[in-house]
Scaffold this active site. Structure first.
Site, mmCIF file in Angstrom:
data_model
loop_
_atom_site.group_PDB
_atom_site.id
_atom_site.type_symbol
_atom_site.label_atom_id
_atom_site.label_comp_id
_atom_site.label_asym_id
_atom_site.label_seq_id
_atom_site.Cartn_x
_atom_site.Cartn_y
_atom_site.Cartn_z
ATOM 1 N N SER A 107 0.807 -1.209 0.000
ATOM 2 C CA SER A 107 0.000 0.000 0.000
ATOM 3 C C SER A 107 0.847 1.269 0.000
ATOM 4 O O SER A 107 1.609 1.519 -0.917
ATOM 5 C CB SER A 107 -0.956 -0.043 1.188
ATOM 6 O OG SER A 107 -1.917 0.981 1.104
ATOM 7 N N ASP A 248 -5.804 2.458 -3.394
ATOM 8 C CA ASP A 248 -7.049 2.364 -2.640
ATOM 9 C C ASP A 248 -7.276 3.582 -1.741
ATOM 10 O O ASP A 248 -8.275 3.655 -1.040
ATOM 11 C CB ASP A 248 -7.126 1.066 -1.823
ATOM 12 C CG ASP A 248 -6.021 0.933 -0.784
ATOM 13 O OD1 ASP A 248 -5.163 1.831 -0.685
ATOM 14 O OD2 ASP A 248 -6.020 -0.092 -0.066
#
EC number: 5.4.2.10
Length: 450
Positions: A107, A248
Protein backbone atom coordinates in the site's frame (compact mmCIF):
# COMPACT_ATOMS: atom_id res chain seq x y z
CA UNK A 1 -6.94 -19.70 16.98
CA UNK A 2 -4.50 -16.88 17.61
CA UNK A 3 -3.85 -14.82 14.47
CA UNK A 4 -0.15 -15.02 13.64
CA UNK A 5 0.11 -13.62 10.14
CA UNK A 6 -3.06 -11.83 9.05
CA UNK A 7 -3.73 -8.28 10.25
CA UNK A 8 -6.67 -6.01 9.45
CA UNK A 9 -5.23 -5.36 6.00
CA UNK A 10 -3.73 -8.71 5.02
CA UNK A 11 -0.09 -9.68 5.63
CA UNK A 12 2.60 -7.03 5.58
CA UNK A 13 6.24 -6.70 6.54
CA UNK A 14 9.81 -5.90 5.60
CA UNK A 15 11.01 -7.86 2.57
CA UNK A 16 13.44 -10.65 3.47
CA UNK A 17 12.87 -10.36 7.20
CA UNK A 18 10.39 -12.28 9.32
CA UNK A 19 7.29 -13.33 7.38
CA UNK A 20 7.78 -11.69 3.99
CA UNK A 21 10.16 -14.10 2.22
CA UNK A 22 9.88 -16.06 -1.05
CA UNK A 23 9.70 -19.32 0.92
CA UNK A 24 6.75 -18.03 2.93
CA UNK A 25 5.01 -16.81 -0.22
CA UNK A 26 5.39 -20.25 -1.80
CA UNK A 27 3.81 -21.91 1.24
CA UNK A 28 1.13 -19.21 1.44
CA UNK A 29 0.20 -19.80 -2.20
CA UNK A 30 -0.07 -23.53 -1.58
CA UNK A 31 -2.12 -23.07 1.62
CA UNK A 32 -4.44 -20.50 0.04
CA UNK A 33 -4.86 -22.71 -3.04
CA UNK A 34 -5.83 -25.71 -0.91
CA UNK A 35 -8.32 -23.82 1.27
CA UNK A 36 -9.86 -21.54 -1.35
CA UNK A 37 -9.78 -24.29 -3.99
CA UNK A 38 -11.68 -26.68 -1.75
CA UNK A 39 -14.31 -24.03 -0.97
CA UNK A 40 -14.75 -23.11 -4.65
CA UNK A 41 -14.99 -26.72 -5.85
CA UNK A 42 -17.58 -27.55 -3.20
CA UNK A 43 -19.81 -24.75 -4.52
CA UNK A 44 -19.13 -24.74 -8.26
CA UNK A 45 -17.83 -28.28 -8.95
CA UNK A 46 -14.94 -27.09 -11.11
CA UNK A 47 -11.34 -26.06 -10.69
CA UNK A 48 -10.97 -22.51 -9.42
CA UNK A 49 -9.10 -19.64 -10.95
CA UNK A 50 -7.32 -17.13 -8.69
CA UNK A 51 -6.23 -13.69 -9.89
CA UNK A 52 -2.88 -12.15 -8.90
CA UNK A 53 -2.22 -8.42 -9.21
CA UNK A 54 0.60 -6.31 -7.80
CA UNK A 55 1.87 -2.78 -7.45
CA UNK A 56 5.13 -1.48 -8.90
CA UNK A 57 7.68 -2.34 -6.20
CA UNK A 58 10.60 -4.47 -7.38
CA UNK A 59 9.95 -7.37 -4.97
CA UNK A 60 6.59 -7.97 -6.65
CA UNK A 61 8.24 -9.97 -9.45
CA UNK A 62 9.76 -12.40 -6.95
CA UNK A 63 6.65 -12.82 -4.83
CA UNK A 64 4.36 -13.13 -7.84
CA UNK A 65 6.41 -16.10 -9.06
CA UNK A 66 6.44 -17.73 -5.62
CA UNK A 67 2.70 -17.32 -5.07
CA UNK A 68 1.99 -18.55 -8.58
CA UNK A 69 4.08 -21.68 -8.03
CA UNK A 70 2.34 -22.46 -4.73
CA UNK A 71 -1.14 -22.01 -6.19
CA UNK A 72 -0.40 -24.14 -9.26
CA UNK A 73 1.06 -26.82 -7.02
CA UNK A 74 -2.24 -26.85 -5.10
CA UNK A 75 -4.17 -27.49 -8.31
CA UNK A 76 -5.42 -23.96 -8.91
CA UNK A 77 -5.37 -22.00 -12.19
CA UNK A 78 -3.75 -18.56 -11.97
CA UNK A 79 -4.54 -15.42 -13.98
CA UNK A 80 -1.75 -12.81 -13.86
CA UNK A 81 -2.93 -9.20 -14.08
CA UNK A 82 0.39 -7.38 -13.70
CA UNK A 83 0.57 -3.95 -12.00
CA UNK A 84 -3.01 -2.97 -11.12
CA UNK A 85 -4.67 -0.95 -8.35
CA UNK A 86 -5.90 -3.00 -5.41
CA UNK A 87 -9.59 -2.15 -6.06
CA UNK A 88 -9.16 -3.31 -9.66
CA UNK A 89 -8.38 -6.81 -8.41
CA UNK A 90 -11.55 -6.76 -6.28
CA UNK A 91 -13.58 -5.76 -9.36
CA UNK A 92 -11.92 -8.22 -11.75
CA UNK A 93 -12.33 -11.09 -9.27
CA UNK A 94 -16.08 -10.62 -9.56
CA UNK A 95 -15.97 -10.02 -13.32
CA UNK A 96 -14.06 -13.22 -14.06
CA UNK A 97 -16.09 -15.26 -11.54
CA UNK A 98 -12.79 -16.21 -9.93
CA UNK A 99 -12.38 -18.11 -6.69
CA UNK A 100 -10.37 -15.29 -5.13
CA UNK A 101 -8.12 -12.35 -5.87
CA UNK A 102 -4.65 -11.70 -4.46
CA UNK A 103 -2.82 -8.35 -4.39
CA UNK A 104 0.93 -8.14 -3.79
CA UNK A 105 1.31 -4.72 -2.22
CA UNK A 106 2.32 -2.87 0.93
CA UNK A 107 0.00 0.00 0.00
CA UNK A 108 1.41 3.36 1.15
CA UNK A 109 4.58 1.86 2.68
CA UNK A 110 8.05 2.41 1.11
CA UNK A 111 9.41 -0.01 -1.49
CA UNK A 112 11.40 -2.22 0.91
CA UNK A 113 8.11 -3.41 2.47
CA UNK A 114 5.62 -5.70 0.80
CA UNK A 115 2.49 -7.58 1.67
CA UNK A 116 -0.45 -9.67 0.55
CA UNK A 117 -4.15 -8.78 0.44
CA UNK A 118 -6.85 -11.34 -0.33
CA UNK A 119 -10.29 -10.79 -1.84
CA UNK A 120 -13.11 -13.31 -1.79
CA UNK A 121 -15.04 -14.34 -4.90
CA UNK A 122 -17.42 -11.47 -4.13
CA UNK A 123 -14.64 -8.89 -4.13
CA UNK A 124 -14.61 -8.37 -0.36
CA UNK A 125 -11.93 -9.08 2.23
CA UNK A 126 -11.78 -12.71 3.35
CA UNK A 127 -13.77 -13.58 6.50
CA UNK A 128 -11.72 -14.23 9.65
CA UNK A 129 -12.54 -17.94 9.63
CA UNK A 130 -11.14 -18.38 6.10
CA UNK A 131 -7.93 -16.52 7.00
CA UNK A 132 -7.60 -18.79 10.04
CA UNK A 133 -7.97 -21.87 7.80
CA UNK A 134 -5.22 -20.59 5.52
CA UNK A 135 -2.96 -19.95 8.51
CA UNK A 136 -3.55 -23.49 9.75
CA UNK A 137 -2.81 -24.90 6.28
CA UNK A 138 0.59 -23.15 6.29
CA UNK A 139 1.79 -25.86 8.65
CA UNK A 140 0.89 -28.68 6.25
CA UNK A 141 3.65 -30.28 4.15
CA UNK A 142 3.53 -29.34 0.49
CA UNK A 143 2.54 -32.20 -1.81
CA UNK A 144 2.36 -31.79 -5.57
CA UNK A 145 -1.18 -31.98 -6.90
CA UNK A 146 -2.12 -34.79 -9.26
CA UNK A 147 -3.83 -32.11 -11.36
CA UNK A 148 -1.53 -29.10 -11.56
CA UNK A 149 -3.02 -25.71 -12.24
CA UNK A 150 -2.03 -23.47 -15.13
CA UNK A 151 -1.12 -19.80 -15.39
CA UNK A 152 -1.93 -17.22 -18.03
CA UNK A 153 -1.73 -13.45 -18.35
CA UNK A 154 -4.82 -11.23 -18.73
CA UNK A 155 -3.90 -8.67 -21.36
CA UNK A 156 -6.99 -6.46 -21.15
CA UNK A 157 -7.21 -6.12 -17.36
CA UNK A 158 -6.38 -2.39 -17.36
CA UNK A 159 -8.89 -1.59 -20.11
CA UNK A 160 -11.65 -3.46 -18.28
CA UNK A 161 -10.97 -1.56 -15.07
CA UNK A 162 -10.82 1.82 -16.81
CA UNK A 163 -14.29 1.24 -18.25
CA UNK A 164 -15.56 0.09 -14.86
CA UNK A 165 -14.33 3.33 -13.23
CA UNK A 166 -15.90 5.50 -15.92
CA UNK A 167 -19.17 3.59 -15.54
CA UNK A 168 -19.39 4.70 -11.89
CA UNK A 169 -20.44 8.11 -13.24
CA UNK A 170 -23.76 8.76 -15.01
CA UNK A 171 -24.05 8.61 -18.79
CA UNK A 172 -22.87 11.87 -20.33
CA UNK A 173 -20.88 12.97 -17.28
CA UNK A 174 -18.03 15.20 -18.43
CA UNK A 175 -14.99 16.80 -16.85
CA UNK A 176 -14.54 19.10 -19.86
CA UNK A 177 -12.87 22.36 -18.87
CA UNK A 178 -11.38 20.98 -15.65
CA UNK A 179 -7.60 21.17 -15.28
CA UNK A 180 -6.33 18.36 -13.02
CA UNK A 181 -2.90 17.25 -11.80
CA UNK A 182 -2.69 13.55 -10.90
CA UNK A 183 -0.05 12.12 -8.55
CA UNK A 184 0.09 8.36 -9.07
CA UNK A 185 2.75 7.72 -6.38
CA UNK A 186 4.85 5.79 -8.90
CA UNK A 187 2.45 3.01 -8.06
CA UNK A 188 -0.24 0.82 -9.53
CA UNK A 189 -2.47 3.64 -10.86
CA UNK A 190 0.24 5.12 -13.11
CA UNK A 191 -1.10 3.57 -16.33
CA UNK A 192 -4.79 3.58 -15.40
CA UNK A 193 -5.82 6.81 -13.64
CA UNK A 194 -4.63 9.27 -16.33
CA UNK A 195 -6.70 7.47 -18.97
CA UNK A 196 -9.85 7.50 -16.80
CA UNK A 197 -9.80 11.25 -16.25
CA UNK A 198 -8.67 12.12 -19.78
CA UNK A 199 -11.37 9.96 -21.34
CA UNK A 200 -13.94 11.81 -19.24
CA UNK A 201 -12.75 15.09 -20.76
CA UNK A 202 -10.41 16.61 -18.19
CA UNK A 203 -7.13 18.30 -19.07
CA UNK A 204 -4.71 16.08 -17.17
CA UNK A 205 -1.06 16.44 -16.26
CA UNK A 206 0.65 13.68 -14.33
CA UNK A 207 3.44 13.33 -11.77
CA UNK A 208 4.59 10.19 -9.97
CA UNK A 209 4.00 8.05 -13.05
CA UNK A 210 7.49 6.69 -13.69
CA UNK A 211 7.83 3.59 -11.49
CA UNK A 212 11.26 1.96 -11.36
CA UNK A 213 10.59 -0.63 -8.66
CA UNK A 214 12.00 1.37 -5.75
CA UNK A 215 10.43 4.86 -6.03
CA UNK A 216 6.88 3.85 -5.08
CA UNK A 217 5.46 6.38 -2.54
CA UNK A 218 8.86 8.13 -2.50
CA UNK A 219 8.29 11.87 -1.97
CA UNK A 220 4.99 11.56 -3.80
CA UNK A 221 1.46 10.20 -3.49
CA UNK A 222 -1.13 10.64 -0.77
CA UNK A 223 1.39 10.12 2.04
CA UNK A 224 3.74 12.79 0.64
CA UNK A 225 1.55 15.33 -1.20
CA UNK A 226 3.95 18.30 -1.04
CA UNK A 227 5.10 17.90 -4.64
CA UNK A 228 1.48 17.78 -5.82
CA UNK A 229 0.66 20.92 -3.82
CA UNK A 230 3.52 22.79 -5.49
CA UNK A 231 2.64 21.47 -8.95
CA UNK A 232 -1.04 22.48 -8.72
CA UNK A 233 -0.06 26.03 -7.77
CA UNK A 234 2.67 26.21 -10.42
CA UNK A 235 0.47 24.99 -13.28
CA UNK A 236 -2.62 26.93 -12.25
CA UNK A 237 -4.68 23.76 -12.05
CA UNK A 238 -8.21 23.61 -10.66
CA UNK A 239 -7.23 20.78 -8.32
CA UNK A 240 -4.86 17.89 -7.74
CA UNK A 241 -5.56 14.25 -6.92
CA UNK A 242 -3.08 12.01 -5.09
CA UNK A 243 -3.29 8.22 -4.87
CA UNK A 244 -1.19 5.88 -2.74
CA UNK A 245 0.97 3.05 -4.07
CA UNK A 246 -1.82 0.55 -4.64
CA UNK A 247 -4.59 3.01 -5.44
CA UNK A 248 -7.05 2.36 -2.64
CA UNK A 249 -6.54 5.80 -1.03
CA UNK A 250 -7.03 9.29 -2.39
CA UNK A 251 -6.49 12.86 -1.21
CA UNK A 252 -7.16 16.12 -3.07
CA UNK A 253 -5.37 19.45 -3.31
CA UNK A 254 -7.42 22.57 -4.07
CA UNK A 255 -6.44 25.39 -6.44
CA UNK A 256 -4.67 27.20 -3.58
CA UNK A 257 -2.43 24.19 -2.93
CA UNK A 258 -4.23 23.28 0.31
CA UNK A 259 -4.65 19.61 1.19
CA UNK A 260 -8.18 18.17 1.34
CA UNK A 261 -8.26 15.00 3.45
CA UNK A 262 -10.52 11.98 3.55
CA UNK A 263 -13.02 13.46 6.02
CA UNK A 264 -13.54 16.50 3.80
CA UNK A 265 -13.90 14.33 0.70
CA UNK A 266 -16.42 12.08 2.46
CA UNK A 267 -18.38 15.18 3.45
CA UNK A 268 -18.57 16.37 -0.17
CA UNK A 269 -19.72 12.94 -1.38
CA UNK A 270 -22.30 12.68 1.43
CA UNK A 271 -23.70 16.15 0.77
CA UNK A 272 -23.89 15.43 -2.96
CA UNK A 273 -25.87 12.26 -2.30
CA UNK A 274 -28.03 14.16 0.21
CA UNK A 275 -28.95 17.01 -2.14
CA UNK A 276 -28.72 15.63 -5.68
CA UNK A 277 -29.23 11.86 -5.54
CA UNK A 278 -31.46 9.56 -3.50
CA UNK A 279 -30.18 10.86 -0.19
CA UNK A 280 -27.40 9.66 2.10
CA UNK A 281 -28.56 6.95 4.48
CA UNK A 282 -25.53 7.39 6.75
CA UNK A 283 -21.75 7.60 6.92
CA UNK A 284 -19.26 5.45 8.82
CA UNK A 285 -16.03 7.10 9.95
CA UNK A 286 -13.42 5.93 12.42
CA UNK A 287 -12.22 6.87 15.88
CA UNK A 288 -9.83 9.29 14.16
CA UNK A 289 -12.46 11.08 12.03
CA UNK A 290 -12.53 14.82 12.70
CA UNK A 291 -15.18 16.02 15.14
CA UNK A 292 -16.04 18.88 12.77
CA UNK A 293 -16.97 16.24 10.17
CA UNK A 294 -19.37 14.61 12.62
CA UNK A 295 -20.99 17.95 13.50
CA UNK A 296 -21.35 18.97 9.85
CA UNK A 297 -23.18 15.74 9.04
CA UNK A 298 -25.36 16.15 12.13
CA UNK A 299 -26.39 19.62 10.97
CA UNK A 300 -27.65 18.06 7.74
CA UNK A 301 -29.43 15.23 9.60
CA UNK A 302 -27.10 12.62 8.10
CA UNK A 303 -26.45 9.73 10.55
CA UNK A 304 -22.82 9.12 11.48
CA UNK A 305 -21.11 6.32 13.40
CA UNK A 306 -17.48 5.59 14.23
CA UNK A 307 -15.72 2.27 13.70
CA UNK A 308 -12.29 1.13 14.82
CA UNK A 309 -9.45 2.27 12.57
CA UNK A 310 -9.11 0.05 9.48
CA UNK A 311 -11.15 -0.35 6.31
CA UNK A 312 -12.39 -3.79 7.36
CA UNK A 313 -14.01 -2.35 10.49
CA UNK A 314 -15.52 0.50 8.48
CA UNK A 315 -17.03 -1.91 5.95
CA UNK A 316 -18.39 -4.18 8.68
CA UNK A 317 -20.29 -1.29 10.28
CA UNK A 318 -21.49 -0.08 6.87
CA UNK A 319 -22.87 -3.55 6.16
CA UNK A 320 -24.49 -3.81 9.59
CA UNK A 321 -26.24 -0.45 9.10
CA UNK A 322 -26.96 -1.03 5.41
CA UNK A 323 -25.17 2.23 4.61
CA UNK A 324 -23.29 2.84 1.37
CA UNK A 325 -20.60 5.35 2.37
CA UNK A 326 -17.69 5.24 4.79
CA UNK A 327 -13.98 5.79 5.13
CA UNK A 328 -11.00 7.18 6.94
CA UNK A 329 -9.32 10.58 7.12
CA UNK A 330 -6.30 8.98 5.40
CA UNK A 331 -8.37 8.90 2.20
CA UNK A 332 -9.46 5.26 2.23
CA UNK A 333 -13.05 5.82 1.06
CA UNK A 334 -15.60 3.08 0.37
CA UNK A 335 -18.48 3.89 -1.99
CA UNK A 336 -20.37 0.62 -1.66
CA UNK A 337 -22.88 1.48 -4.36
CA UNK A 338 -19.98 1.41 -6.86
CA UNK A 339 -17.28 -0.85 -5.39
CA UNK A 340 -16.82 -3.56 -2.78
CA UNK A 341 -13.66 -2.02 -1.33
CA UNK A 342 -11.86 1.29 -0.95
CA UNK A 343 -11.10 2.66 -4.41
CA UNK A 344 -9.17 5.90 -4.91
CA UNK A 345 -10.28 6.49 -8.51
CA UNK A 346 -13.95 5.70 -7.82
CA UNK A 347 -13.95 7.98 -4.75
CA UNK A 348 -12.26 10.79 -6.71
CA UNK A 349 -14.93 10.57 -9.41
CA UNK A 350 -17.71 10.83 -6.81
CA UNK A 351 -16.07 13.97 -5.40
CA UNK A 352 -15.86 15.45 -8.90
CA UNK A 353 -19.53 14.67 -9.47
CA UNK A 354 -20.24 16.75 -6.40
CA UNK A 355 -18.13 19.66 -7.65
CA UNK A 356 -19.92 19.61 -11.00
CA UNK A 357 -23.45 19.40 -9.59
CA UNK A 358 -22.85 21.99 -6.88
CA UNK A 359 -21.06 24.10 -9.52
CA UNK A 360 -18.53 25.24 -6.94
CA UNK A 361 -14.73 24.98 -6.87
CA UNK A 362 -13.19 22.58 -4.40
CA UNK A 363 -11.79 25.25 -2.05
CA UNK A 364 -15.24 26.79 -1.71
CA UNK A 365 -17.15 23.54 -1.30
CA UNK A 366 -14.82 22.17 1.37
CA UNK A 367 -15.30 25.36 3.43
CA UNK A 368 -18.88 24.33 4.17
CA UNK A 369 -17.35 22.03 6.80
CA UNK A 370 -15.21 23.43 9.62
CA UNK A 371 -12.32 21.14 10.53
CA UNK A 372 -11.51 21.14 14.25
CA UNK A 373 -7.89 21.45 15.39
CA UNK A 374 -6.63 17.99 16.30
CA UNK A 375 -3.48 17.25 18.28
CA UNK A 376 -2.04 13.79 18.94
CA UNK A 377 0.89 12.76 21.13
CA UNK A 378 2.41 9.27 21.05
CA UNK A 379 3.40 8.40 24.61
CA UNK A 380 6.15 5.76 24.89
CA UNK A 381 5.56 3.49 27.92
CA UNK A 382 7.29 0.73 29.81
CA UNK A 383 3.91 -1.02 30.08
CA UNK A 384 0.37 -0.30 28.84
CA UNK A 385 -1.70 -2.68 30.96
CA UNK A 386 -4.32 -0.82 32.97
CA UNK A 387 -2.99 2.64 32.07
CA UNK A 388 -6.07 3.94 30.28
CA UNK A 389 -8.40 2.68 33.04
CA UNK A 390 -6.23 4.05 35.88
CA UNK A 391 -8.16 6.44 38.13
CA UNK A 392 -5.69 9.32 37.61
CA UNK A 393 -5.90 8.97 33.83
CA UNK A 394 -9.69 8.74 33.89
CA UNK A 395 -9.87 11.78 36.14
CA UNK A 396 -7.83 14.04 33.86
CA UNK A 397 -9.69 12.79 30.78
CA UNK A 398 -13.02 13.58 32.46
CA UNK A 399 -11.78 17.06 33.34
CA UNK A 400 -10.61 17.65 29.76
CA UNK A 401 -13.97 16.54 28.38
CA UNK A 402 -15.68 18.92 30.79
CA UNK A 403 -13.58 21.81 29.49
CA UNK A 404 -14.28 20.89 25.89
CA UNK A 405 -18.01 20.50 26.63
CA UNK A 406 -19.87 19.66 23.41
CA UNK A 407 -17.18 21.18 21.19
CA UNK A 408 -14.51 18.50 21.22
CA UNK A 409 -13.44 15.07 22.36
CA UNK A 410 -10.59 13.04 23.87
CA UNK A 411 -9.36 9.70 22.55
CA UNK A 412 -6.78 7.38 24.13
CA UNK A 413 -5.83 4.52 21.82
CA UNK A 414 -3.13 1.86 22.39
CA UNK A 415 -0.90 1.18 19.39
CA UNK A 416 -1.37 -2.24 17.88
CA UNK A 417 2.34 -2.69 17.15
CA UNK A 418 4.33 -0.49 19.54
CA UNK A 419 4.54 0.00 23.34
CA UNK A 420 2.78 3.34 23.29
CA UNK A 421 -0.57 5.00 23.78
CA UNK A 422 -1.82 7.65 21.37
CA UNK A 423 -3.40 10.62 23.13
CA UNK A 424 -5.61 12.66 20.81
CA UNK A 425 -7.58 15.79 21.67
CA UNK A 426 -9.64 17.93 19.32
CA UNK A 427 -11.80 20.98 19.78
CA UNK A 428 -12.46 24.49 18.47
CA UNK A 429 -9.51 26.19 20.24
CA UNK A 430 -6.10 24.95 19.01
CA UNK A 431 -4.25 26.38 22.04
CA UNK A 432 -6.60 24.60 24.44
CA UNK A 433 -6.40 21.37 22.43
CA UNK A 434 -2.58 21.28 22.56
CA UNK A 435 -2.48 22.04 26.28
CA UNK A 436 -5.05 19.39 27.17
CA UNK A 437 -3.21 16.78 25.08
CA UNK A 438 0.03 17.69 26.85
CA UNK A 439 -1.60 17.47 30.32
CA UNK A 440 -3.19 14.08 29.63
CA UNK A 441 0.02 12.71 28.10
CA UNK A 442 2.00 13.68 31.22
CA UNK A 443 -0.33 11.65 33.43
CA UNK A 444 -0.35 8.68 31.00
CA UNK A 445 3.49 8.74 30.89
CA UNK A 446 3.75 8.86 34.69
CA UNK A 447 1.36 5.93 35.20
CA UNK A 448 2.77 3.85 32.36
CA UNK A 449 6.40 4.20 33.42
CA UNK A 450 5.99 3.54 37.15
Amino acid sequence: MERKYFGTDGIRGHVGEGVITPDFMLRLGYAAGKVLGRMFKAKHHRRPRILIGKDTRVSGYMFEAALQAGLINAGVDVALLGPMPTPAIAYLTRTFHAGAGIVISASHNPYHDNGIKFFSAGGTKLPDEVEEEIEAALELPMVTSDDLGRAYRVDDAAARYIEFCKASTPWGFSLEGLKIVLDCANGATYHVAPKVFRELGAEVSVIGAGPDGVNINLDCGSTNPQQLQRTVAKRGADLGIAFDGDGDRVLFVDCNGELVDGDQLLYIIAMHQHQFLDGCSGVVGTLMSNYGFELALRESDIPFERAKVGDRHVLEKMSANKWKLGGESSGHIICADASTTGDGIIAALQVLRGLCDFDEPLHQLKSRMTMFPQHMINVQLAHRDGVIDHTDVQAIVTDAERQLADSGRVLLRPSGTEPLIRVMVEGRDSVQVKQLAKDISSVVERIGNN
